[in-house]
Design a protein around this motif. Structure first.
Motif, PDB file in Angstrom:
ATOM      1  N   ARG A  47     -13.381  50.675  46.015  1.00 51.53           N
ATOM      2  CA  ARG A  47     -13.068  51.366  47.261  1.00 51.53           C
ATOM      3  C   ARG A  47     -11.728  50.971  47.882  1.00 51.53           C
TER       4      ARG A  47
ATOM      5  N   PHE B  57     -29.008  50.105  46.460  1.00 52.81           N
ATOM      6  CA  PHE B  57     -27.264  50.575  46.783  1.00 52.81           C
ATOM      7  C   PHE B  57     -26.430  49.496  47.309  1.00 52.81           C
ATOM      8  N   MET B  61     -23.636  46.006  45.849  1.00 46.07           N
ATOM      9  CA  MET B  61     -22.149  45.763  46.210  1.00 46.07           C
ATOM     10  C   MET B  61     -21.984  44.370  46.794  1.00 46.07           C
ATOM     11  N   SER B 292     -20.354  56.541  45.841  1.00 50.94           N
ATOM     12  CA  SER B 292     -20.100  56.739  47.221  1.00 50.94           C
ATOM     13  C   SER B 292     -19.878  58.066  47.605  1.00 50.94           C
ATOM     14  N   LEU B 341     -19.766  47.062  53.516  1.00 55.11           N
ATOM     15  CA  LEU B 341     -20.174  48.094  52.539  1.00 55.11           C
ATOM     16  C   LEU B 341     -19.848  49.556  52.979  1.00 55.11           C
TER      17      LEU B 341
END
Lengths: 112, 435
Positions: A47, B57, B61, B292, B341
């Protein structure tokens, strides 16, 4: 006696093990390790956050061998682990003072 | 969250027409087994979104030393909100609030007073409606967890989430779905873009700012420890979201069918958009990126799912994929806050994109169901913005006050040593992995 320690790429472990058996090496210890050399690390991106991963996964293969066998062993490892790219790894050789087989108590080259 | 008006009108018409023949009195609500079956299913699907969907989910992360803490937070919130919803939450969201009705419901149904196996809500048992709404109340605070992952005290988290549910979630749900002032204004929010996603996303940003950055952020590498969990969790969210959106029709009818279709379309579009955006800007498409993007699409289509058509879904998916990508990858870096996140980047930004475009895509010219008589697209968009702004301001202020009070009393953050050791060992005396 010599202690041969080779740092190799993980996918090459099986072929190195085979090549060592062929030249008469009776035992090998393999460990998963991480490290860097001239290959340096690589980058990962999550990201938009970029991370430089310095330590890449490698396998450390250790084998105790007799002095006579050393050259063949080095050749066998090189032959089996060589992809021809930076990051293929290195082989280190050290003197080995003694070896003892735990079950029988044999010592020195007999224990290899 | 209403049965579509056309369906209702048709029912009323049919009942009226048959009344003389069958000797029926006025319209009395009757249980529809098809609707009930679908709502029972939807309720299970939405619960499945939080545990294990969202939990996985998020768990994937974080770093391996915090994997259990995130799973624990989602699980504990699920249990705690269930009880609070029974005690007062449901009543505060969905009953008549008397003089305060515009702002919050009353306490007539505290402890579910008066709800029996025979009580109906529309064409389904009220027990089903109450539990369905409960699963929404569960996932909303659970979403916030991602913003302050890896550093919040568990005790402070429970206090915050419990208070937030009653002080923020229940009133805002009442504003939009319980007949409150936003419902009166004509804000369109079919399945919770405002109530759930903007609400949680803004609260998350406030929490991330108040708790401060994780130790070492952003210089230390904090890569996800198991992206396979994250993809599995995102996939469960995707599947569960059919209950969330198509279930919000509260009936098994054509609107529910269209909600399902547009949910699928927008999600796929946003997943691809994020993937291609990343491929172009960073030269490789990533797994975390496509997952995402899918979540961003799910978030954005949520408010529009009962009013948009397929073309609207494509537009919403495209906009959400692109804007959430920019928010999560660029905006966070530029602003320097540590929303671990990306709760803000995905849920608040996706929620806002969706809420505003809902006003556009509801128009018949874009294949939507059509706006209310005499309402133009621009007027509806203004109404949507009012809904967004009101929710964002209220949740920001209320979350700030709650967190401030807890910070002064309990303290919000674990100490540095605990943070370094990881919350799994520090707060729970357990490890996720003993390999």
């Amino acid at each position: 006696m010599k202690l041969v320690m080779a740092i190799i790429k993980p996918p090459k472990l099986d072929s190195v093990r085979e090549a060592l058996s062929k030249v008469g090496v009776q035992g090998v210890t393999a460990t998963e390790v991480r490290g860097f050399g001239r290959q340096k690390g690589h980058t990962e991106l999550y990201r938009g956050a970029e991370y430089v991963v310095d330590f890449l996964p490698k396998i450390k293969v250790e084998a105790a061998v007799s002095d006579e066998l050393l050259d063949k062993v080095l050749e066998a490892i090189r032959g089996a682990a060589n992809i021809g790219k930076i990051g293929d790894g290195k082989i280190f050789v050290g003197e080995l003072q003694d070896a003892v087989r735990i079950r029988t108590g044999e010592a020195g080259p007999d224990a290899l | 969250m209403h049965k579509s008006t056309s369906h209702l009108q048709a029912t009323v018409f049919a009942v009226a027409a048959l009344s003389p023949v069958l000797g029926l009195a006025d319209e009395t609500p009757t249980l529809d087994s098809g609707d009930t079956a679908w709502m029972l299913t939807s309720t299970a699907l939405v619960l499945f979104m939080t545990i294990p969907g969202l939990a996985l989910f998020y768990a994937g992360m974080v770093r391996s030393k915090n994997v259990l803490s995130v799973l624990m937070q989602c699980f504990a919130i699920t249990a705690m909100v269930t009880i609070l919803w029974v005690v007062a939450g449901y009543s505060m969201a969905f009953t008549d609030g008397g003089t305060l009705h515009a702002w919050v419901g009353g306490l007539d149904k505290a402890f579910l007073a008066g709800i029996t196996a025979d009580t109906l809500s529309g064409s389904i048992p009220e027990t089903v409606f109450m539990t369905f709404q409960m699963t929404f109340a569960i996932i909303t605070p659970a979403l916030i967890v991602g913003a302050f992952a890896e550093r919040m005290k568990f005790s402070a988290l429970l206090w915050f989430m419990g208070l937030w549910l009653l002080v923020v979630y229940a009133p805002v749900a009442h504003w939009v779905w319980g007949g409150g002032w936003l419902a009166d204004k004509g804000v369109l929010d079919f399945a919770g873009g405002t109530v759930v996603h903007i609400n949680a996303g803004i609260a998350g940003l406030v929490a991330a700012l108040m708790l401060g950055k994780r130790k070492g952020f952003p210089t230390t590498a904090m890569p996800p420890h198991n992206l396979a969990f994250t993809v599995v969790g995102a996939s469960m969210l995707w599947v569960g979201w059919f209950g969330f959106n198509a279930g919000s029709e509260l009936a098994a009818d054509g609107t529910a069918g269209m909600a399902m279709a547009v949910t699928q379309i927008a999600t796929a579009m946003a997943a691809l958009t994020w993937m291609f955006a990343e491929w172009i800007s960073h030269s490789k498409p990533s797994v975390l990126g496509i997952a995402s993007g899918a979540v961003a699409g799910l978030v954005a289509i949520t408010p529009a799912s009962g009013t948009a058509g397929p073309m609207g879904a494509l537009l919403i998916g495209l906009a959400a994929g692109l804007l959430c990508f920019l928010a999560a990858t660029k905006l966070k870096r530029a602003m320097g806050y540590d929303d671990s996140l990306d709760v803000f980047g995905v849920h608040a930004v996706g929620g806002i994109v969706g809420a505003i475009l809902t006003g556009v895509c509801a128009d018949a010219s874009l294949g939507g169901v059509g706006l209310a008589e005499g309402v133009s697209i621009s007027a509806q968009v203004v109404t949507q913005i009012v809904g967004v702004a009101a929710t964002a301001i209220y949740t920001a202020v209320a979350s700030y006050i709650l967190l401030k009070v807890l910070d002064l009393t309990l303290g919000l953050r674990v100490d540095e040593e605990q943070e370094t050791a990881g919350l799994d060992i520090a707060l729970h005396d357990e490890r996720g992995y003993s390999l």
